[in-house]
Design a protein around this motif. Structure first.
Motif, PDB file in Angstrom:
ATOM      1  N   UNK A  96       0.833  -1.213   0.000  1.00 60.41           N
ATOM      2  CA  UNK A  96       0.000   0.000   0.000  1.00 60.41           C
ATOM      3  C   UNK A  96       0.858   1.250   0.000  1.00 60.41           C
ATOM      4  N   UNK A 140      -6.195   2.862  -8.151  1.00 54.88           N
ATOM      5  CA  UNK A 140      -5.727   2.030  -7.037  1.00 54.88           C
ATOM      6  C   UNK A 140      -6.453   0.678  -7.039  1.00 54.88           C
ATOM      7  N   UNK A 183      -6.544  12.334   0.265  1.00 47.03           N
ATOM      8  CA  UNK A 183      -7.445  11.330  -0.319  1.00 47.03           C
ATOM      9  C   UNK A 183      -6.715   9.990  -0.469  1.00 47.03           C
ATOM     10  N   UNK A 184      -5.484  10.045  -0.962  1.00 44.60           N
ATOM     11  CA  UNK A 184      -4.719   8.801  -1.138  1.00 44.60           C
ATOM     12  C   UNK A 184      -4.497   8.114   0.213  1.00 44.60           C
ATOM     13  N   UNK A 239      -6.411   8.249   2.721  1.00 43.32           N
ATOM     14  CA  UNK A 239      -7.691   7.633   3.133  1.00 43.32           C
ATOM     15  C   UNK A 239      -7.915   6.301   2.430  1.00 43.32           C
ATOM     16  N   UNK A 240      -7.724   6.296   1.104  1.00 38.46           N
ATOM     17  CA  UNK A 240      -8.076   5.061   0.380  1.00 38.46           C
ATOM     18  C   UNK A 240      -7.053   3.950   0.609  1.00 38.46           C
ATOM     19  N   UNK A 241      -5.893   4.311   1.119  1.00 39.68           N
ATOM     20  CA  UNK A 241      -4.870   3.289   1.385  1.00 39.68           C
ATOM     21  C   UNK A 241      -5.083   2.599   2.736  1.00 39.68           C
ATOM     22  N   UNK A 242      -5.973   3.160   3.570  1.00 46.86           N
ATOM     23  CA  UNK A 242      -6.214   2.552   4.874  1.00 46.86           C
ATOM     24  C   UNK A 242      -6.789   1.155   4.680  1.00 46.86           C
ATOM     25  N   UNK A 243      -6.204   0.143   5.332  1.00 48.25           N
ATOM     26  CA  UNK A 243      -6.801  -1.192   5.218  1.00 48.25           C
ATOM     27  C   UNK A 243      -8.166  -1.216   5.894  1.00 48.25           C
ATOM     28  N   UNK A 244      -9.049  -2.054   5.384  1.00 49.78           N
ATOM     29  CA  UNK A 244     -10.394  -2.158   5.977  1.00 49.78           C
ATOM     30  C   UNK A 244     -10.267  -2.670   7.402  1.00 49.78           C
TER      31      UNK A 244
END
Lengths: 189, 223
Positions: free
Chosen positions: A21, A61, B68-69, B71-76
């Motif tokens: 990631x 992504x 934003x990046x 945020x979306x990189x946070x694992x669920x």
């Protein structure tokens, strides 16, 4: 600095883990400005461009694992951004374009072009373009209406001297097209 | 003017620098406005002008995109219901057996009584809108000039809306561009090509940026 390819390889090695990631974040972050500027070039509004750029980065992504490497990563990102932006803007009409034809704004009363557009099929308009416009006029109108290019970019692509040249070309093409439609309508009566 | 077959594919743009000038694809691209537009767009994407780079809004956008990046990189977040007391164990616990029996009877009765009725229904099929029900699309109308008129209720916090078109066999045919108001009149030429004739189902989706906030039920339009 690691190359895009190295970051991609790192992401692929562990797409759900922290290092993967982090690599994806660095890779997308490296190109986020290009994406934003491209979106802004198309929509010309910072807020909308930011929304679109966020969508593009999110989609990239989520699809990164599917990237096959047939082009540069940045070119792949370009394709996603271009497709998203083209679907986000309404194409200028073949007959009216207030941005490129300032004289259209001043016209008052019922707009005959709008009336034609409601009646005439897009395919018929394209046929009239082929019959009544010269090559350069057709290209300019095509680039504006179907490729949604700005007048500035059309000026560059067609090697015109100035933006005013592209505007004049577009105005002339639209006038010819409207005149051809009027003649066709009179013939139909 | 447009040669669909000979046009460059976007993933060829990098490779074309290595092609000889006599390559038929290069020769085609030189004379094709569509290809030239694509090449120019690709060039501009990779080499923004100094004016674009220096615009005052770029820095703020950079910061927002970095956030934003992140945020979306946070694992669920891991699901809290893991381990011995997971939901399926609770579902099949002895105390749940009467409820399971009742559910099974309900399914059998439903399948016997309602499915045959549904199969014989003659009205146009309707797509249901999932978990979002607060967006109401009024019945679509075709105006005398052939344009399609749509009107819907606004959704708080929506930045824009999108009209999505389906065939009566529920295949998605395309969608409109972003719509900022709560009504729109679309000329026939503004509809996706496959949606210009025949019966349609139409749904409005409310968006906030890239996120979907709500979606209407699909309304049918019989032509």
């Amino acid at each position: 600095m690691r190359s895009d390819e190295e970051l991609l390889a790192e992401f692929r090695a562990d797409p759900d883990g922290s290092p993967g990631r982090a690599a994806a974040s660095e890779l997308l972050g490296r190109h986020q400005r290009q994406v934003y500027l491209w979106c802004h070039r198309v929509v010309r509004d910072p807020e909308r461009a930011l929304d679109l750029a966020q969508e593009v980065l999110t989609k990239a992504f989520r699809s990164m694992a599917d990237f096959e490497g047939r082009s540069r990563f940045s070119s792949w990102l370009f394709v996603i951004a271009r497709n998203r932006c083209l679907s986000a803007v309404t194409a200028p009409s073949l007959l009216r374009d207030e941005e490129a034809d300032p004289d259209q704004i001043a016209s008052s009363g019922p707009d005959p072009a709008a009336r034609y557009e409601q009646q005439v099929d897009e395919d018929a308009l394209r046929e009239l373009m082929m019959q009544h416009l010269d090559e350069q006029e057709r290209e300019a109108l095509w680039l504006r209406c179907f490729e949604r290019m700005t007048v500035e970019d059309i000026t560059r692509i067609l090697d015109l001297q100035a933006v005013s040249g592209a505007r004049a070309l577009l105005q002339r093409a639209r006038r010819k097209l409207r005149a051809a439609l009027e003649r066709r309508e009179e013939g139909d009566r | 003017m447009r040669n669909e077959d000979g046009c460059l594919a976007p993933d060829e743009l990098d490779a074309m620098a290595k092609w000889p000038a006599s390559d038929r694809r290069i020769v085609h691209a030189r004379n094709c406005p569509r290809c030239r537009a694509l090449i120019e767009a690709h060039r501009l994407f990779h080499a923004p002008t100094p004016e674009e780079l220096g615009a005052p809004h770029v820095e703020a956008a950079d910061a927002a995109l970095s956030a934003h990046l992140e945020r979306i990189m946070q694992p669920a977040a891991p699901s809290p219901s893991t381990g011995n007391d997971s939901w399926w164990r609770l579902l099949f616990a002895p105390a749940m057996r009467p409820a399971l029996a009742f559910a099974a009877i309900t399914i059998v009765v439903g399948a016997t009584v309602f499915v045959p009725r549904m199969l014989t229904r003659t009205s146009a099929p309707v797509l249901r809108g999932g978990s979002h029900a607060e967006l109401v699309l009024q019945a679509p109308a075709i105006r005398a000039d052939g344009a399609l008129a749509l009107r819907w209720q606004s959704v708080p916090q929506a930045t824009h809306y999108r009209a999505v078109f389906y065939s009566t066999s529920l295949e998605e045919l395309g969608h409109s561009g972003d719509l900022t108001g709560t009504q729109v009149v679309l000329m026939r030429t503004q509809l996706p090509a496959a949606a210009r004739t025949g019966d349609l189902l139409i749904r409005i989706v409310a968006m906030r940026g890239g996120d979907e906030l709500a979606r209407s039920q699909a309304e049918s339009l019989l032509r």
